[in-house]
Design a protein around this motif. Structure first.
Motif, PDB file in Angstrom:
ATOM      1  N   PHE A  71       0.834  -1.195   0.000  1.00  0.00           N
ATOM      2  CA  PHE A  71       0.000   0.000   0.000  1.00  0.00           C
ATOM      3  C   PHE A  71       0.871   1.248   0.000  1.00  0.00           C
ATOM      4  O   PHE A  71       2.023   1.211   0.421  1.00  0.00           O
ATOM      5  CB  PHE A  71      -0.917   0.016   1.233  1.00  0.00           C
ATOM      6  N   ASP A  72       0.273   2.364  -0.446  1.00  0.00           N
ATOM      7  CA  ASP A  72       0.999   3.633  -0.387  1.00  0.00           C
ATOM      8  C   ASP A  72       0.682   4.395   0.894  1.00  0.00           C
ATOM      9  O   ASP A  72       1.200   5.470   1.128  1.00  0.00           O
ATOM     10  CB  ASP A  72       0.701   4.501  -1.618  1.00  0.00           C
ATOM     11  N   GLN A  73      -0.186   3.832   1.743  1.00  0.00           N
ATOM     12  CA  GLN A  73      -0.488   4.407   3.044  1.00  0.00           C
ATOM     13  C   GLN A  73      -0.132   3.392   4.124  1.00  0.00           C
ATOM     14  O   GLN A  73      -0.085   2.189   3.870  1.00  0.00           O
ATOM     15  CB  GLN A  73      -1.980   4.752   3.156  1.00  0.00           C
ATOM     16  N   TYR A  74       0.107   3.860   5.322  1.00  0.00           N
ATOM     17  CA  TYR A  74       0.419   2.955   6.421  1.00  0.00           C
ATOM     18  C   TYR A  74      -0.828   2.226   6.898  1.00  0.00           C
ATOM     19  O   TYR A  74      -1.931   2.765   6.894  1.00  0.00           O
ATOM     20  CB  TYR A  74       1.023   3.734   7.598  1.00  0.00           C
ATOM     21  N   VAL A  75      -0.619   0.981   7.302  1.00  0.00           N
ATOM     22  CA  VAL A  75      -1.670   0.149   7.879  1.00  0.00           C
ATOM     23  C   VAL A  75      -1.340  -0.053   9.345  1.00  0.00           C
ATOM     24  O   VAL A  75      -0.204  -0.398   9.686  1.00  0.00           O
ATOM     25  CB  VAL A  75      -1.760  -1.198   7.151  1.00  0.00           C
TER      26      VAL A  75
END
Length: 372
Positions: free
Chosen positions: A320-324
Motif C-alpha cells: 500500500f501507499d499508506q500505512y496500515v
C-alpha cells in the motif's frame, strides 16, 4: 518526592532535509505505460468484477481519489464509488515499480548518499553537504524534481525543512507536483494552529485523551508540561512534546533496518470452513495490531501465510501507499487475500499475518493545509 528533570531538546536547524514523495506512484507508472488511461479513474487492484468481488486497493490516481477511493479500501467499495464508465482496475506490477524506483534512487545518489528510503516511492535526503556543492536547498529540490520528470516522465512532490518531521509534513502539501519549504522561523506559527489529529502518530485513542486535556491544536499541546505528556503517553508523549516545538532530532539514516511484526497459529485438526478462517484471521489481526502498538510501528505491506494439511505453504502479500495500523485494517486486507488466494480443499493447518516495511508511527501519510 524529587521533581523529574526535563529532557533537554536538541535543535538541529542547520540541517537541510528534503522529503521526496512520488505522486500516486504505482498508478502514475501504469498511466505512463498506457497513456489512454490518463483521464480515467485508475485503481491499482484486481478487478472485483472478475474476481468474485475480492481485492484490495493498493493505490489510486488523483481522478479516482476525487471519488473517495483510498489505499486499503476493498476494491468492491471503490467500484461502488466510481461510475463504471470511468473506472479502470489495473493489477499491480511490482517488478516494474521496483525498476522505476531504482532509477529515481540513482538520481538521489547524484546529489547525496545520505538517503533514507521509506518505500519504493518515498525517501528522505540530507543535502546539508551535497555532491552538487549547492547551498540553496530549493534549487536542489527543483533540480531533483526536473531530473525525475526527464528520466521517468513521472512527477513528485517535495518537502523541504530542517528536520524529517517538518519535511514530511511539507511534502504532503500542494500534491501533485508540489514543492513546499518550512523554514525555522515559520515552523512554530504553522504548528500553533495545526489540529492535533494531524500530528504524526496521534491516533484516535490518543486524540480522545488529549481532548479530555483540552488539547485540540499544536498551540494547546505547547502548554502541556513535558513530564505530564510523558506520564500520560510514555515515549509518544515526548515525541509530541518535541513535534509541538518543531523539533525532530532523528538523523536521515542511510541504511534502515527492514523489520516485520507478525503472528501465526497452528490448528489440529485442520480448519475446514471459511467461517473459522474468518474468526482466526480476526484474532490474529488483533494480536498483530497490539504488537505494532507496543512497538509504536506501522507498515505498508501485509503478508498472509497459509499452510495446508499436506504441509504446502503459500504466502500472499499486498502493498500500500499508506500505512496500515489498526486491527480492522489488517483483518480486512488479510481476509481479502484469503478470499482471493485461499483454498480449503486440503484443510488449513497454519495461518499467519505479518506487517512489513515498518516505520515508527512518527512517520505517517497525512494531508495538511500549509502556508500558501
Amino acid at each position: 518526592m524529587a521533581e523529574w528533570l526535563e529532557i533537554p531538546l536538541q535543535y538541529h536547524t542547520e540541517r537541510k532535509i528534503i522529503h521526496v514523495d512520488m505522486d500516486a506512484f504505482y498508478a502514475s507508472v501504469e498511466i505512463r505505460e498506457h497513456p489512454e488511461l490518463k483521464t480515467r479513474a485508475v485503481v491499482i487492484s484486481a478487478d472485483p468484477r472478475e474476481n468474485h468481488g475480492h481485492g484490495v486497493v493498493t493505490t489510486a490516481n488523483y481522478v479516482a481519489r476525487q471519488y473517495g477511493v483510498h489505499s486499503a479500501m476493498p476494491a468492491a467499495q471503490a467500484l461502488k464509488l466510481i461510475p463504471r464508465d470511468k473506472v479502470v482496475f489495473v493489477p499491480p506490477h511490482f517488478e516494474l515499480y521496483r525498476s522505476v524506483s531504482a532509477q529515481i534512487h540513482q538520481i538521489f545518489h547524484q546529489v547525496t548518499d545520505i538517503i533514507e528510503p521509506i518505500s519504493l516511492d518515498e525517501a528522505f535526503l540530507d543535502v546539508t553537504e551535497n555532491k552538487w556543492h549547492e547551498t540553496n536547498t530549493i534549487k536542489i529540490a527543483m533540480r531533483i524534481q526536473q531530473q525525475i520528470i526527464q528520466t521517468t516522465h513521472l512527477t513528485c512532490s517535495l518537502g523541504i525543512s530542517y528536520n524529517k518531521f517538518l519535511a514530511k509534513v511539507a511534502s504532503d502539501h500542494n500534491k501533485p507536483v508540489g514543492r513546499t519549504i518550512i523554514r525555522p522561523e515559520q515552523a512554530q506559527a504553522f504548528l500553533q494552529d495545526l489540529p492535533i489529529d494531524k500530528f504524526f502518530g496521534v491516533g484516535k485513542k490518543t486524540q480522545e485523551v488529549l481532548h479530555e486535556m483540552q488539547v485540540y491544536t499544536g498551540g494547546d499541546l505547547l502548554k502541556i508540561p513535558q513530564m505530564e505528556l510523558i506520564a500520560k503517553f510514555n515515549k509518544m508523549g515526548f515525541v509530541m512534546y518535541k513535534h509541538a516545538r518543531g523539533v525532530d532530532d532523528s538523523p536521515v539514516q542511510e541504511r534502515r533496518e527492514r523489520r516485520s511484526i507478525g503472528k501465526e497459529r497452528t490448528y489440529n485438526p485442520p480448519i475446514e470452513v471459511n467461517e473459522r478462517v474468518e474468526r482466526e484471521l480476526r484474532t490474529i489481526s488483533e494480536q498483530v495490531a497490539a504488537a505494532l502498538a507496543k512497538q509504536q510501528m506501522h507498515g505498508r505491506v501485509i503478508v498472509l501465510k497459509m499452510r495446508n494439511s499436506l504441509f504446502e505453504t503459500t504466502t500472499k502479500r499486498q502493498s500500500f501507499d499508506q500505512y496500515v495500523v489498526s486491527a480492522e485494517q489488517i483483518f480486512q486486507i488479510a481476509w481479502q487475500l484469503w478470499l482471493t488466494h485461499g483454498n480449503l480443499s486440503n484443510g488449513i493447518r497454519l495461518l499467519g499475518i505479518t506487517v512489513t516495511e515498518l516505520d515508527p508511527r512518527s512517520f505517517e501519510n497525512i494531508d495538511l493545509p500549509l502556508f500558501e
